[in-house]
Design a protein around this motif. Sequence first.
Motif, short mmCIF file in Angstrom:
data_model
loop_
_atom_site.label_atom_id
_atom_site.label_comp_id
_atom_site.label_asym_id
_atom_site.label_seq_id
_atom_site.Cartn_x
_atom_site.Cartn_y
_atom_site.Cartn_z
N VAL A 1 12.35 31.16 22.41
CA VAL A 1 11.64 32.43 22.59
C VAL A 1 11.33 33.05 21.22
O VAL A 1 10.22 33.53 20.97
CB VAL A 1 12.46 33.40 23.46
N ILE A 2 12.30 33.01 20.32
CA ILE A 2 12.09 33.57 18.99
C ILE A 2 10.93 32.85 18.29
O ILE A 2 10.06 33.48 17.71
CB ILE A 2 13.40 33.48 18.15
N ALA A 3 10.92 31.52 18.39
CA ALA A 3 9.84 30.74 17.76
C ALA A 3 8.48 31.16 18.31
O ALA A 3 7.51 31.33 17.57
CB ALA A 3 10.06 29.24 18.00
N ARG A 4 8.42 31.36 19.62
CA ARG A 4 7.13 31.67 20.26
C ARG A 4 6.65 33.08 19.90
O ARG A 4 5.47 33.35 19.87
CB ARG A 4 7.25 31.50 21.78
N ARG A 5 7.59 33.99 19.64
CA ARG A 5 7.24 35.39 19.40
C ARG A 5 6.92 35.71 17.93
O ARG A 5 6.25 36.69 17.64
CB ARG A 5 8.41 36.30 19.82
N LEU A 6 7.42 34.89 17.01
CA LEU A 6 7.40 35.28 15.59
C LEU A 6 6.01 35.60 15.06
O LEU A 6 5.77 36.68 14.50
CB LEU A 6 8.06 34.19 14.74
N TYR A 7 5.05 34.70 15.22
CA TYR A 7 3.72 34.94 14.64
C TYR A 7 3.00 36.10 15.32
O TYR A 7 2.26 36.83 14.68
CB TYR A 7 2.86 33.68 14.73
N SER B 1 13.53 42.37 8.52
CA SER B 1 13.84 41.49 9.64
C SER B 1 15.28 41.06 9.56
O SER B 1 15.81 40.81 8.47
CB SER B 1 12.94 40.24 9.61
N GLU B 2 15.90 40.98 10.73
CA GLU B 2 17.21 40.33 10.79
C GLU B 2 16.97 38.85 10.51
O GLU B 2 15.84 38.38 10.53
CB GLU B 2 17.81 40.51 12.19
N SER B 3 18.04 38.12 10.29
CA SER B 3 17.96 36.69 10.05
C SER B 3 18.18 35.96 11.37
O SER B 3 19.00 36.38 12.18
CB SER B 3 19.05 36.34 9.05
N PHE B 4 17.44 34.90 11.61
CA PHE B 4 17.61 34.15 12.86
C PHE B 4 17.84 32.69 12.55
O PHE B 4 17.39 32.20 11.51
CB PHE B 4 16.38 34.29 13.74
N GLY B 5 18.45 31.99 13.48
CA GLY B 5 18.64 30.56 13.30
C GLY B 5 19.50 30.32 12.09
O GLY B 5 20.46 31.05 11.84
N ASP B 6 19.09 29.36 11.30
CA ASP B 6 19.98 28.89 10.26
C ASP B 6 19.28 28.84 8.92
O ASP B 6 18.45 28.01 8.65
CB ASP B 6 20.45 27.48 10.65
N GLU B 7 19.64 29.79 8.07
CA GLU B 7 18.91 29.90 6.81
C GLU B 7 19.32 28.86 5.77
O GLU B 7 18.59 28.57 4.85
CB GLU B 7 19.05 31.32 6.22
N SER B 8 20.50 28.27 5.94
CA SER B 8 20.96 27.34 4.91
C SER B 8 20.18 26.02 4.99
O SER B 8 20.06 25.31 4.02
CB SER B 8 22.44 27.04 5.09
N GLY B 9 19.66 25.74 6.17
CA GLY B 9 18.94 24.48 6.32
C GLY B 9 19.87 23.30 6.48
O GLY B 9 19.45 22.17 6.59
N GLU B 10 21.18 23.57 6.49
CA GLU B 10 22.13 22.46 6.55
C GLU B 10 22.45 22.07 7.98
O GLU B 10 22.81 20.93 8.25
CB GLU B 10 23.41 22.81 5.82
N GLY C 1 21.09 22.44 12.12
CA GLY C 1 19.80 21.97 12.59
C GLY C 1 19.13 22.87 13.57
O GLY C 1 19.19 24.09 13.47
N GLY C 2 18.48 22.21 14.52
CA GLY C 2 17.83 22.93 15.59
C GLY C 2 16.54 23.58 15.16
O GLY C 2 16.07 23.45 14.05
N LEU C 3 15.99 24.30 16.11
CA LEU C 3 14.72 24.99 15.90
C LEU C 3 14.91 26.16 14.92
O LEU C 3 13.96 26.64 14.32
CB LEU C 3 14.25 25.50 17.27
N GLY C 4 16.16 26.59 14.73
CA GLY C 4 16.47 27.67 13.81
C GLY C 4 15.93 27.39 12.41
O GLY C 4 15.50 28.29 11.70
N GLN C 5 15.94 26.13 12.01
CA GLN C 5 15.42 25.76 10.68
C GLN C 5 13.95 26.08 10.55
O GLN C 5 13.50 26.58 9.52
CB GLN C 5 15.60 24.26 10.45
N ALA C 6 13.19 25.76 11.59
CA ALA C 6 11.74 26.01 11.55
C ALA C 6 11.49 27.52 11.53
O ALA C 6 10.64 28.01 10.78
CB ALA C 6 11.06 25.36 12.75
N ILE C 7 12.25 28.26 12.35
CA ILE C 7 12.07 29.71 12.41
C ILE C 7 12.34 30.32 11.03
O ILE C 7 11.56 31.10 10.50
CB ILE C 7 13.03 30.34 13.45
N MET C 8 13.46 29.92 10.44
CA MET C 8 13.86 30.50 9.16
C MET C 8 12.90 30.10 8.05
O MET C 8 12.57 30.90 7.17
CB MET C 8 15.28 30.03 8.84
#
Length: 354
Positions: free
Chosen positions: A300-306, A322-331, A333-340
Amino acid sequence: METKVVRLGEGNKDEEVLREAGEILKAGGLVAFPTETVYGLGGDALNPSSSKKIYAAKGRPSDNPLIVHLYRTEDLFQVAREVPERALRLAEAFWPGPLTMILPKSDLVPKETTGGLDTVAVRLPSHPAARKMIEYAGGFVAAPSANLSGRPSPTTAKYVVEDMNGRIEMILDDGEVGIGLESTIVDLTVSPPQILRPGFITGEMLTEVLGQVENDATLFSTGSGQAPRAPGMKYRHYAPKGDLTIVQGDKDQVVAFVNQKVLKARAEGKRTGVIAASDTAFRYEGDVIKTIGDRRDEEVIARRLYTILREFDDEEVDLMFSESFGDESGEHGGLGQAIMNRLLKAAGHQVIKV
Ligand code: TXA
Ligand code: MG
């Protein structure tokens, strides 16, 4: 130029409309169309003049290569000089779908399409209308996202019309897209393969098929001193008009920090905005609060961001947090990497840790 906007899925006219779109593309014109990721701005990938028109319509630098879209896997052999076995394994696993592969280009693909590179980006989208249109167009459609250069990729036809009306022949409207972030790009010309842009097909999913994959060093930081290997990733894409900062840390501290900044900015006469998850959104003071969704629901976050970034532009917000979502370290996985990755780019990598 008059742009024809056609809504798909109403009545039984789609076949006819997609055939017409294919004819426009064959004749060297441009058509914006839905895919499962974001809307694309299509032109005949084998026609250098179509590719030049795409750059002109977007206002995009012509050293930024385009993705060639296919409607069937076997056409990979037409556009790529060599097709390694691992490319076929990826195609088997993820095509049709949101994965783009970089391969050595064949002579069939003009340099205008690849921004002067010897490699080509190829993808087979899963959106049925997109595939039909590509087939009618002769099988090879170059398509960047259908936004003006520097704006967020369009997730609904409304934003395509906003950016492209009067610049292209046709816009196919199929409502909101499914994913909302652009395809994953994996470079197969290097060993081990490298992810140049994270997306819905995650690093873990690619590792399962390939054994080993690396992240391009620039995906989550600007400090590596290297240029991103996907030329388009070096531009400040997805940029909202106002100034965006990501605030990371303990939830209560993030809320307190943002509210303090918001009140200060308001005193200076600025309009403020906040992007927050549903559990904290009600605690912010900003003029425009955007609830992006449950923080555990990355799809849902991915779909809403843009959409949210575009809405901030419409509402003329000067300063955003903005708050931080998913995973900012990139270490992980998941869709969180693309969002961040996209959020960091939108923020020009401005991050404050509280
Ligand atoms: O989901 C998507 O991929 C969407 C839809 C429309 O299919 N398309 C898309 O295209 O996002 P675009 O042009 O906005 O992004 C293409 C990215 C750019 O960052 C570009 O630099 C990179 O792909 N790219 C294209 N060809 C490349 C190549 N030969 N080597 C490295 N990077 C390449
Ligand atoms: Mg783009």
